[in-house]
Enzyme design. Structure first.
Site, PDB file in Angstrom:
ATOM      1  N   HIS A   1       0.815  -1.210   0.000  1.00 39.83           N
ATOM      2  CA  HIS A   1       0.000   0.000   0.000  1.00 39.83           C
ATOM      3  C   HIS A   1       0.849   1.260   0.000  1.00 39.83           C
ATOM      4  O   HIS A   1       0.432   2.292  -0.527  1.00 39.83           O
ATOM      5  CB  HIS A   1      -0.944  -0.010   1.201  1.00 39.83           C
TER       6      HIS A   1
ATOM      7  N   HIS B   1      -4.126  -5.630 -10.931  1.00 39.37           N
ATOM      8  CA  HIS B   1      -2.803  -5.152 -10.524  1.00 39.37           C
ATOM      9  C   HIS B   1      -1.762  -5.362 -11.627  1.00 39.37           C
ATOM     10  O   HIS B   1      -0.976  -4.464 -11.941  1.00 39.37           O
ATOM     11  CB  HIS B   1      -2.345  -5.873  -9.258  1.00 39.37           C
TER      12      HIS B   1
END
Length: 419
Positions: free
Chosen positions: A257, A387
């Site tokens: 993150h 992703h």
């Protein structure tokens, strides 16, 4: 034979290396070809096993639907036809299945019998905004109605204007059932708001993205050694003892993150006409700290979670932190690339090439296990394209912001797969 992600002898940056750029385009095409098998005849999408066959579960979660719409809209913008009709199917399923016509908003999951989990999560709703924005950028005829609906729901139900952040969760009929507040939903909220600003030009989307990023980066990471606490109480104070769902709410801090936040911070700064001089240094601090903390020096790859002091908590090497490190490093290279940025960028792709990319079937394995073979711990099959596709596409464009418009100008997927 495993194809190499670039020319190891290339001078300068791999972002400009024709061999590397061709590798990115090939990997994107092969992943899209793999996930073309996702549509379910009865509506919604299958989760696929490693060979691309549908898994038996009928469960359809909101983030899966929305990420497929976003990913295939991006690919369409980049020049690849949506042969499986995933954007059309996904937009229809969001409007007619996930959308809750009784209480408003979007339910978290569905199965063959209807609603499986009616919880209203900010995490899922911000992905609806991302899907709507990307579909609009791709010219989908139903994008405006979805964008208007989800924007109203987010504004009325989730947005806490006094804090400049999204609240997290409600029951199906909008009753609060916890005081939990989280970074993950807000991070993806910033991502979706930036896409919505790109799609519409409306300044409030950009302003809200900026407020979210300022809170978590200048307001939290800077106070915690450039690591971002994941979990908060109702007053937005870090809750260091919280431990929830191991996939969405693990304890501690998540270096993957930090990479995402760094990239989004630079995107927001650039999209806002580069106000001030703090953002590049802040983004670099996030990236360099996460690399130093999480890189597995013996085997390669990145640890999943850390304690707040930077020591490893869960050392599992998932695919998605590697893809997000690639995106963040590419952004730093475009801005003011340093030799270490280039070395790390190559290292990430070399690890992905060796341990994560499925060179036979296409797509990425979700986890590198023992002896660097793919593992099936947290995930069964290949959970999504989102992703990895962004890791392929975002390094191809020159700028830091408005990636969809840059991909439209470049059209890297328009030509047949190279080589």
């Amino acid at each position: 034979m495993t194809e190499k992600p670039g020319n190891p002898d290339a001078c300068g940056h791999w972002l400009e290396d024709p061999a590397h750029r061709a590798f990115l385009v090939r990997d994107a095409h092969r992943a899209l070809d793999f996930f073309d098998a996702s549509p379910r005849a009865a509506g919604g999408f299958h989760t696929l096993d490693n060979a691309g066959r549908p898994l038996p579960s009928a469960l359809q979660e909101l983030h899966t639907t929305t990420r497929l719409v976003h990913s295939y809209a991006l690919a369409q913008i980049a020049g690849r036809d949506d042969r499986a009709g995933i954007v059309d199917r996904g937009m229809d399923y969001l409007w007619h299945a996930h959308r809750d016509r009784r209480f408003g908003g979007y339910v978290w999951s569905l199965d063959g019998e209807g609603v499986a989990d009616g919880t209203k999560l900010a995490y899922g709703h911000v992905f609806v905004l991302l899907a709507a924005a990307s579909a609009k950028l791709a010219g989908h005829p139903d994008a405006d109605r979805l964008l208007a609906d989800i924007s109203e729901v987010l504004d009325r139900r989730f947005w806490d204007d006094s804090a400049g952040l999204f609240r997290d969760e409600f029951t199906r009929d909008w009753q609060p059932f916890s005081t939990y507040r989280g970074m993950n939903a807000n991070m993806h909220g910033a991502e979706a708001l930036l896409a919505a600003h790109e799609a519409t030009g409306e300044g409030e989307y950009l302003s809200r993205a900026r407020r979210i990023l300022d809170f978590f980066i200048a307001g939290q990471a800077a106070l915690h050694g450039w690591r971002i606490p994941e979990h908060y109480d109702a007053d937005w104070r870090p809750d260091h003892g919280y431990c929830g769902n191991p996939m969405f709410r693990p304890a501690g801090t998540t270096p993957g993150h930090s990479f995402e936040m760094a990239r989004l911070h630079l995107q927001c700064w650039d999209q806002s006409q580069r106000p001030g001089a703090e953002a590049p240094a802040q983004a670099r601090a996030l990236v360099e700290t996460a690399l130093a903390d999480a890189w597995d020096c013996d085997r390669g790859g990145l640890a999943y979670t850390l304690h707040l002091d930077g020591s490893v908590d869960i050392g599992t090497r998932f695919w998605w932190p590697v893809t997000e490190a690639i995106g963040a490093l590419a952004a730093l290279i475009k801005l003011d690339g340093q030799a270490a940025d280039e070395a790390w960028y190559r290292r990430m792709w070399q690890f992905a090439d060796r341990c994560l990319i499925d060179h036979e079937a296409g797509g990425w394995f979700p986890e590198a296990g023992a002896e660097d073979r793919h593992a099936s711990g947290q995930f069964t099959g290949k959970p999504d394209i989102y992703h990895a596709l962004q890791a392929d596409l975002f390094p191809l464009v020159r700028g830091l912001s408005r990636p969809a418009r840059a991909l439209a100008d470049l059209s890297p997927l328009a030509d047949p797969q190279p080589g």
